[in-house]
Every structure is written in C-alpha cells, then in structure tokens.
Design a protein around this motif. Structure first.
Motif, PDB file in Angstrom:
ATOM      1  N   VAL A   8       0.817  -1.254   0.376  1.00  8.21           N
ATOM      2  CA  VAL A   8       0.009  -0.040  -0.148  1.00  8.21           C
ATOM      3  C   VAL A   8       1.075   1.346  -0.107  1.00  8.21           C
ATOM      4  O   VAL A   8       1.718   1.415   0.855  1.00  8.21           O
ATOM      5  CB  VAL A   8      -0.820   0.156   1.121  1.00  8.21           C
ATOM      6  N   ASP A   9       0.927   2.120  -1.117  1.00  7.89           N
ATOM      7  CA  ASP A   9       1.561   3.189  -1.155  1.00  7.89           C
ATOM      8  C   ASP A   9       0.826   4.426  -0.560  1.00  7.89           C
ATOM      9  O   ASP A   9      -0.331   4.599  -0.959  1.00  7.89           O
ATOM     10  CB  ASP A   9       1.978   3.496  -2.632  1.00  7.89           C
ATOM     11  N   ASP A  10       1.567   5.192   0.154  1.00  7.80           N
ATOM     12  CA  ASP A  10       1.150   6.471   0.905  1.00  7.80           C
ATOM     13  C   ASP A  10      -0.348   6.034   1.367  1.00  7.80           C
ATOM     14  O   ASP A  10      -1.415   6.670   0.998  1.00  7.80           O
ATOM     15  CB  ASP A  10       0.789   7.476  -0.283  1.00  7.80           C
ATOM     16  N   ALA A 293      -3.848  -2.043  11.717  1.00  2.19           N
ATOM     17  CA  ALA A 293      -4.372  -3.279  12.025  1.00  2.19           C
ATOM     18  C   ALA A 293      -4.726  -3.838  10.963  1.00  2.19           C
ATOM     19  O   ALA A 293      -5.542  -3.086  10.004  1.00  2.19           O
ATOM     20  CB  ALA A 293      -5.308  -3.204  12.995  1.00  2.19           C
ATOM     21  N   VAL A 294      -4.623  -4.953  10.415  1.00  2.61           N
ATOM     22  CA  VAL A 294      -5.047  -5.694   9.276  1.00  2.61           C
ATOM     23  C   VAL A 294      -5.607  -7.029   9.558  1.00  2.61           C
ATOM     24  O   VAL A 294      -5.006  -7.894  10.304  1.00  2.61           O
ATOM     25  CB  VAL A 294      -3.697  -6.035   8.261  1.00  2.61           C
ATOM     26  N   THR A 295      -6.916  -7.108   9.026  1.00  5.47           N
ATOM     27  CA  THR A 295      -7.778  -8.473   9.278  1.00  5.47           C
ATOM     28  C   THR A 295      -7.934  -8.856   7.954  1.00  5.47           C
ATOM     29  O   THR A 295      -7.853  -8.441   6.910  1.00  5.47           O
ATOM     30  CB  THR A 295      -8.895  -8.316  10.108  1.00  5.47           C
ATOM     31  N   LEU A 299      -7.567  -3.291   5.897  1.00  2.00           N
ATOM     32  CA  LEU A 299      -6.264  -2.412   6.481  1.00  2.00           C
ATOM     33  C   LEU A 299      -7.046  -1.413   7.140  1.00  2.00           C
ATOM     34  O   LEU A 299      -7.537  -0.720   6.393  1.00  2.00           O
ATOM     35  CB  LEU A 299      -5.245  -2.044   5.517  1.00  2.00           C
ATOM     36  N   TYR A 300      -6.262  -1.050   8.536  1.00  2.73           N
ATOM     37  CA  TYR A 300      -7.039   0.018   9.345  1.00  2.73           C
ATOM     38  C   TYR A 300      -6.025   0.851   9.843  1.00  2.73           C
ATOM     39  O   TYR A 300      -5.103   0.228  10.238  1.00  2.73           O
ATOM     40  CB  TYR A 300      -8.299  -0.524  10.182  1.00  2.73           C
ATOM     41  N   PHE A 309     -10.650   4.319  14.463  1.00  3.86           N
ATOM     42  CA  PHE A 309     -10.114   3.817  13.590  1.00  3.86           C
ATOM     43  C   PHE A 309     -10.708   4.161  12.155  1.00  3.86           C
ATOM     44  O   PHE A 309     -11.861   4.275  12.055  1.00  3.86           O
ATOM     45  CB  PHE A 309     -10.017   2.103  13.332  1.00  3.86           C
ATOM     46  N   ALA A 310      -9.990   4.205  11.029  1.00  4.36           N
ATOM     47  CA  ALA A 310     -10.438   4.438   9.674  1.00  4.36           C
ATOM     48  C   ALA A 310     -10.005   3.388   8.983  1.00  4.36           C
ATOM     49  O   ALA A 310      -8.609   3.060   8.919  1.00  4.36           O
ATOM     50  CB  ALA A 310     -10.053   5.776   9.080  1.00  4.36           C
ATOM     51  N   ARG A 311     -10.575   2.968   7.748  1.00  8.41           N
ATOM     52  CA  ARG A 311     -10.110   1.780   6.783  1.00  8.41           C
ATOM     53  C   ARG A 311      -9.221   2.684   5.853  1.00  8.41           C
ATOM     54  O   ARG A 311      -9.733   3.716   5.156  1.00  8.41           O
ATOM     55  CB  ARG A 311     -11.537   1.181   6.406  1.00  8.41           C
ATOM     56  N   VAL A 312      -8.331   2.200   5.562  1.00  6.54           N
ATOM     57  CA  VAL A 312      -7.114   2.348   4.481  1.00  6.54           C
ATOM     58  C   VAL A 312      -8.271   2.464   2.995  1.00  6.54           C
ATOM     59  O   VAL A 312      -8.431   1.124   2.839  1.00  6.54           O
ATOM     60  CB  VAL A 312      -5.939   2.203   4.289  1.00  6.54           C
ATOM     61  N   ALA A 313      -8.197   3.172   2.472  1.00  7.80           N
ATOM     62  CA  ALA A 313      -9.226   3.097   1.160  1.00  7.80           C
ATOM     63  C   ALA A 313      -8.401   2.641  -0.018  1.00  7.80           C
ATOM     64  O   ALA A 313      -7.932   3.333  -1.013  1.00  7.80           O
ATOM     65  CB  ALA A 313      -9.620   4.513   0.770  1.00  7.80           C
ATOM     66  N   VAL A 314      -8.205   1.317   0.166  1.00  8.66           N
ATOM     67  CA  VAL A 314      -7.588   0.614  -1.174  1.00  8.66           C
ATOM     68  C   VAL A 314      -8.568  -0.832  -1.440  1.00  8.66           C
ATOM     69  O   VAL A 314      -9.331  -1.104  -0.613  1.00  8.66           O
ATOM     70  CB  VAL A 314      -6.281   0.099  -0.739  1.00  8.66           C
ATOM     71  N   ASP A 315      -8.543  -1.012  -2.766  1.00  8.36           N
ATOM     72  CA  ASP A 315      -9.251  -2.083  -3.154  1.00  8.36           C
ATOM     73  C   ASP A 315      -8.516  -3.349  -2.352  1.00  8.36           C
ATOM     74  O   ASP A 315      -7.524  -3.652  -2.214  1.00  8.36           O
ATOM     75  CB  ASP A 315      -8.851  -2.590  -4.617  1.00  8.36           C
ATOM     76  N   TRP A 316      -9.567  -4.307  -1.895  1.00  2.39           N
ATOM     77  CA  TRP A 316      -9.267  -5.286  -0.989  1.00  2.39           C
ATOM     78  C   TRP A 316      -9.737  -6.680  -1.713  1.00  2.39           C
ATOM     79  O   TRP A 316     -10.881  -6.770  -2.016  1.00  2.39           O
ATOM     80  CB  TRP A 316     -10.170  -5.324   0.221  1.00  2.39           C
ATOM     81  N   PRO A 317      -8.717  -7.347  -2.260  1.00  2.89           N
ATOM     82  CA  PRO A 317      -8.997  -8.445  -2.948  1.00  2.89           C
ATOM     83  C   PRO A 317     -10.095  -9.489  -2.236  1.00  2.89           C
ATOM     84  O   PRO A 317     -10.060  -9.766  -1.087  1.00  2.89           O
ATOM     85  CB  PRO A 317      -7.671  -9.170  -3.402  1.00  2.89           C
TER      86      PRO A 317
END
Length: 336
Positions: A8-10, A293-295, A299-300, A309-317
């Motif tokens: 995850v970049d940036d 934290a990753v589950t 990714l949060y 907590f906020a979810r990191v806004a990336v596509d999650w396979p």
C-alpha cells in the motif's frame, strides 16, 4: 496475507494505491526496516525466503539451500539493516550479515533442556520459530519464540542460548520491544499476555479486563511505551478461520485494565471486530498514537491510540476476505 503480499503506497494520503506484489507461495511472515525502506523480506512455508529491493515491485529468493523451505519468522536488526534473522521449521535460527545473501545457523537452539517438550499442536511431530525479536538496546540480544514450547534468548549473538524461565509464556505468537524502554518486552501468546521489565528474566501477566486470552499480535505506541494494543480471541479455531472467526482488539494504558476496542465496544469505533473477523496483525506507526491493523476485512489505521479507526481506502481482493493475515510492516515511503 496468506496468499500474497499487498503493498500500500501512501496509506495516509487521500488516494492510496495498493499493488499485489508477491504471490504464488504460502506466505508466513514479513519484515522490513526504516534504514532500508525499499527492502523487505517475505518468508514462505513452501519456498524459503524472498527479498525485494525496490519497494515490492520485484522479488527474488535469497539464501537458497542454506535456509529450509519453511521460513516461519524474519526480523531485521535495529542496529544494522544488513543483519537479518530467519526462524524456520524445524526450529532453527539463522543470521545473515549481508541482507540475506549468505546465512549462518546459530547453533545450539535445540540443545536446550526444554526442547524435548516443544511441539506444534497441528503437527506435533515438529515445531518452529514463530517470532524473533531483536533488542533495540543490545545488538547481541535476541528473544526467540518457539511454537509451541518456550521463549528462549541469546545475549551473545547466538553463541549460547538461555532456556525459558518459569514465568514466560510457552506459546508466544508475537513480541514487541521499544527504543525508549530498555529491558522491556511485550508478548502475545496462545496462553495469554505477558510482559517483562528486566530483559526477560521474569515476566508478569496483567490480564484484568482481557476477556479473550488467546492472544496473537501486540504493538506498542511509538511515542508512549505505556500504551499497548493487542489482538485476541477465545481460541485458535475462531482466531484463524474466516468462516467461524470471532476476534477482538484491546488496549492497555499504563497499569489500567485492558479495554476492548472496535465496533460495539465502549471505545474505539471504525474497525470491525467479533463475528467473522480473524485476529488482527498489528504494527505501530511512525508517530505517537498511530497504529495499523490488518484483518480479513481490510487494513485500518488509528492516529489517536485506538480511540477511532479508519479503513485505508484501497481495493481489497475478495480472496483476502477468506484468509488470515500473516504480517504487517510500516516503512517510510520509498519514493519520498
């Protein structure tokens, strides 16, 4: 994750990007270091140790036949980014002083008296090194966790080993140390939480408020070693298996009781916990109050020590939703 590495970049930016960087093997562990942010190591259960030197764009196997195929833990020295430790199954610890190109086994680990009782319950004929934790204050001091059986130590760079002490946990899954807390270490274990203030000579087990005692991952605040985050479940089945998962996240401040975080808890919103959520892997960020934290749900990130907590806004396979996370490392941007 179990089926591959996601870069995850940036993650703190408005539009973070995620790249599938490594796959095709059974991932076991991940490690990197601030001193060499473009370099990371990924251990696999079936294909040895792999390294990237370009922030995850490409990977190649290192160590060759010098390392077993099953690399179950990896750590980079906090004193020298070229010094790397690998723990394996069968249980052994190897050291490289050239960023993974050549390796030497630190002999004597399985000569310890407790070794006759080491066994991993799903494969009781064997056992492995689940975690290697270098001491940030002493380059010759390592904590090494055997799953399952012991936390052992070397204080002379692997020349000799000290066996488990009676107060240590026997099924430690992860450990943490802190550059501002000499002599301290924190442990998340299947038989409960533990911490030491004397370099592992004795361990205490503060459990008040901790309703789930099968602990998996522990992280300590970058600016405040009195703040600890911990992931836990009732047992291994609900910790690791997505279709029947139920896991939780806890925080402890100083000597206060543990407090449950996450959805439906008295504090800490924005990160799913409970039904359907496998145990989190945690990592401290670079600033006080920052944790990741990753589950299987994503990714949060928190910047307030777990209050929210906020979810990191990336596509999650979609495949990741059925997997258990294996490792998480936070490094400076390799493009900065």
């Amino acid at each position: 994750m179990r089926g591959g590495v996601l870069v995850v970049d940036d993650p703190n930016g408005e539009s973070p990007a995620a790249r599938r960087a490594f796959g095709g093997h059974d991932v076991e562990c991940l490690a990197a270091d601030d001193a060499a942010p473009a370099r990371a190591f990924c251990g696999t259960f079936d294909a040895g140790l792999h390294r990237t030197d370009d922030g995850g764009e490409t990977w190649h196997r290192v160590g060759g036949d010098a390392l077993p195929e099953s690399v179950t833990s990896v750590a980079v020295s906090l004193h020298d980014a070229a010094t790397v430790y690998a723990g394996t199954e069968p249980s052994a610890v190897f050291r490289s002083r050239d960023a993974g190109e050549t390796w030497t086994e630190l002999d004597g680990l399985t000569d310890l008296p407790s070794a006759s009782g080491w066994a991993f319950p799903p494969r009781p004929h064997t056992h492995h090194v689940r975690w290697v934790e270098p001491d940030p204050h002493d380059p010759d001091h390592l904590y090494v966790s055997i799953e399952a059986g012991a936390v052992v130590q070397t204080r002379d760079g692997g020349e000799t080993w000290s066996d488990r002490v009676p107060s240590a946990r026997r099924d430690t899954h992860s450990m943490a140390t802190h550059p501002d807390a000499p002599g301290r270490a924190w442990a998340a274990a299947g038989d409960g939480y533990a911490e030491t203030r004397d370099g592992g000579e004795t361990w205490t087990h503060p459990q008040s408020g901790l309703d789930h005692r099968y602990c998996w991952s522990v992280a300590v605040d970058a600016a405040d070693p009195a703040r600890v985050l911990l992931s836990a479940a009732r047992g291994p089945g609900v910790a690791h298996t997505a279709d029947r998962a139920e896991s939780y996240l806890y925080r402890r401040e100083g000597d206060a009781p543990w407090e449950r975080l996450g959805d439906g808890a008295s504090a800490g919103g924005g990160i799913p916990t409970g039904d359907g959520v496998v145990r989190a892997v945690l990592a401290r960020g670079r600033a006080g109050g920052e944790f990741y934290a990753v589950t299987n749900r994503g990714l949060y990130r928190t910047v307030d020590g777990g209050d929210s907590f906020a979810r990191v806004a990336v596509d999650w396979p979609e495949a990741f939703e059925r997997q258990t996370p294996r490792g998480l490392t936070v490094v400076p941007s390799v493009t900065a």
